[in-house]
Enzyme design. Structure first.
Site, short mmCIF file in Angstrom:
data_model
loop_
_atom_site.label_atom_id
_atom_site.label_comp_id
_atom_site.label_asym_id
_atom_site.label_seq_id
_atom_site.Cartn_x
_atom_site.Cartn_y
_atom_site.Cartn_z
N CYS A 134 -25.32 92.54 36.60
CA CYS A 134 -23.82 93.61 36.28
C CYS A 134 -24.87 94.51 36.09
O CYS A 134 -24.59 95.71 36.98
CB CYS A 134 -23.44 93.07 34.76
SG CYS A 134 -21.75 94.60 33.87
N HIS B 7 -9.50 102.84 17.16
CA HIS B 7 -10.42 104.76 17.53
C HIS B 7 -11.56 104.62 18.28
O HIS B 7 -12.48 105.19 18.13
CB HIS B 7 -9.45 105.51 16.96
CG HIS B 7 -9.02 105.71 16.04
ND1 HIS B 7 -7.99 106.41 15.03
CD2 HIS B 7 -7.26 105.54 17.01
CE1 HIS B 7 -6.72 106.40 15.06
NE2 HIS B 7 -6.50 106.67 15.78
N THR C 104 -4.70 104.83 3.87
CA THR C 104 -3.93 105.75 4.89
C THR C 104 -2.56 106.76 4.97
O THR C 104 -1.63 106.54 4.65
CB THR C 104 -4.10 104.69 6.29
OG1 THR C 104 -3.37 105.70 7.35
CG2 THR C 104 -2.88 103.54 5.85
N SER C 105 -2.60 108.16 5.14
CA SER C 105 -2.10 108.72 5.15
C SER C 105 -0.73 108.75 6.22
O SER C 105 0.25 108.99 5.99
CB SER C 105 -2.54 110.12 5.51
OG SER C 105 -2.82 110.32 6.24
N VAL D 182 -7.76 102.60 -4.19
CA VAL D 182 -7.57 100.75 -3.28
C VAL D 182 -8.50 100.39 -4.30
O VAL D 182 -7.91 98.53 -4.12
CB VAL D 182 -8.03 101.48 -1.17
CG1 VAL D 182 -7.83 99.60 -0.34
CG2 VAL D 182 -7.24 102.50 -1.02
#
Length: 473
Positions: A172, A134, A210-211, A253
């Site tokens: 660039c 993400h 994490t769900s 965790v």
């Protein structure tokens, strides 16, 4: 994740299930599951770890769907949680650093993260072994040449928009873009392709914090099943993928990972945060040729207009035998101007005062001033990585921060100026994985910036080395 990130996202009504109940395995069951997970990791030839917001809550970053998650509170009409420290100063958790040790030992092959906090990169996971599905709130990328820039400040935008900076790659110069996805943005091939490849190859996918609700990311761990791989889920809430998992662990965790590392006789390494800034001295001769007009600027290495979020103020003073006026620079840009006699030489002293979230208060530096700067442009060759490694080792050995070193010197002819880039240790964290399984929520470990333990049993070292060699074989 960042509260700022959540506020920047486009509004959508359905963010999935929130306010999910938390479950804690009984202590004896938790210990059994930890030992089972350790055995699976020990046998694994291709371990992939899939992470979510739950691995960063102990870093002071709120999650989304828990009882006090951002979206849970939003739906209930309550005030959002306040972060315990600035987002840019968040430090890796025990879990982040344990993953670094597993990667260094050759056990962990790849990390897939749904988080945008950038903590996997900061902790030391190599970029080529990481997919940030993400995006990263501290990363900019060049859409033209593909160059990436990891910043020490949070990038202003999300949604793959152009930022105010340009690519510094020669020939660039394209406008950079942020890397954080908005709701409707597709997962970038650069991130999703290697993630799929490693999940298909994995014999063990470990899902941490994490769900497993956000698609298509949540389906990645399942890709190991076709090849006979196993899935382990460590999360306080139940997930839609629990039925597919070989082991489901309901526990903190950090506590679970600490127990696994202890079972594997592996040490969790300390985290040393090093930040960079540059001091630029620009000179010009006065019209009557008698004086030197000079400007002193303390600036970000990411550009003269970029903020220095980790510096609060700078106190500037001069050699005792010179009567130049001292200065306190407490507003950015940190800039001061002076005029001196043309042939004078002296030392300039700096006291760099650090912002909230840093573990050290200040650093003392000095810079010699000479009226003549070379007219030839050049960059002094310094082994930057060697300097950085030396700073890390000193910080750990001394159980403190504030150590500094020069990593770059360069001279520019127009305008005539000299720039010195400093690296300084601004934070130190040490992690102790000693467990107490009397209750699931009680983890006896310390997170500190002023002390570290270098003690490790010879037996533990031999077992850890043997495990790494067996994995690489």
């Amino acid at each position: 994740m960042s509260l700022g990130y959540a506020e920047k996202l486009s509004f959508i009504e359905d963010v999935g299930q929130v306010g999910m109940a938390e479950f804690f395995d009984p202590s004896h069951l938790l210990q059994c599951k930890i030992e089972e997970l350790a055995k699976l990791i020990q046998k694994s030839k291709h371990l992939v770890v899939f992470t979510g917001a739950g691995i960063s809550t102990s870093c002071g970053i709120p999650d989304f769907r828990g009882p006090k998650g951002i979206w849970t509170l939003q739906r209930e009409g309550k005030d959002l949680p306040k972060a315990s420290l600035p987002f840019h100063r968040a430090m890796p958790s025990m879990t982040h650093m344990a993953l670094v040790e597993l990667e260094r030992a050759g056990i962990l092959k790849f990390v897939i993260s749904q988080n945008v906090d950038g903590l996997h990169l900061r902790s030391g996971i190599p970029r080529e072994k990481l997919s940030e599905l993400h995006g990263d709130s501290f990363m900019e990328m060049c859409p033209s040449c593909g160059a990436e820039y990891l910043r020490d400040f949070e990038v202003e935008t999300i949604g793959l928009k152009e930022t105010s900076r340009k690519c510094s790659v020669e020939k660039c110069g394209a406008k950079l873009k942020d890397t954080v996805l908005d709701w409707e943005d597709a997962l970038p091939p650069k991130e999703i392709d290697p993630a799929e490849k490693h999940c298909k190859k994995a014999d063990l996918v470990l899902c941490l914090g994490t769900s497993l609700q956000i698609t298509p990311a949540c389906n990645l761990p399942l890709k190991c099943l076709k090849g006979g791989g196993k899935i382990v889920i460590v999360n306080l809430q139940k997930t839609p993928k629990d039925k597919k998992a070989n082991v489901v662990i309901h526990g903190l965790v950090d506590k679970v990972v600490a127990g696994v590392m202890e079972s594997l006789n592996m040490k969790i390494p300390p985290y040393v945060r090093i930040d960079l800034f540059q001091i630029i001295l620009t000179q010009s001769i006065s019209g009557d040729q008698r004086f030197i007009n000079w400007t002193l600027r303390v600036a970000s290495v990411h550009g003269l207009t970029s903020q220095l979020p980790f510096i609060k103020s700078i106190e500037v003073s001069f050699s005792d035998n010179h009567n130049y006026k001292d200065a306190v620079l407490d507003k950015q840009p940190f800039l001061m101007k002076r005029r001196t006699a043309r042939n004078e030489t002296f030392d300039i002293f700096f006291k760099v005062n650090y912002s909230d979230g840093c573990d050290c208060v200040s650093t003392q530096l000095s810079l010699p001033f000479e009226f003549k700067i070379s007219t030839e442009e050049h960059v002094e060759i310094i082994d930057k990585e060697a300097v950085l490694q030396s700073l890390r080792e000193k910080a750990v050995e001394e159980s403190s921060c504030g150590q500094s070193g020069v990593v770059e010197r360069r001279v520019v002819s127009e305008p005539r100026s000299e720039a010195v880039v400093y690296a300084t240790v601004t934070s130190l964290r040490t992690y102790h994985s000693q467990q107490s399984l009397l209750a699931n929520g009680d983890l006896k470990w310390k997170l500190e910036g002023s002390g570290t333990s270098r003690k490790r049993s010879r037996t533990g070292k031999r077992k850890s080395k043997a495990l790494a060699e067996e994995t690489k074989a």
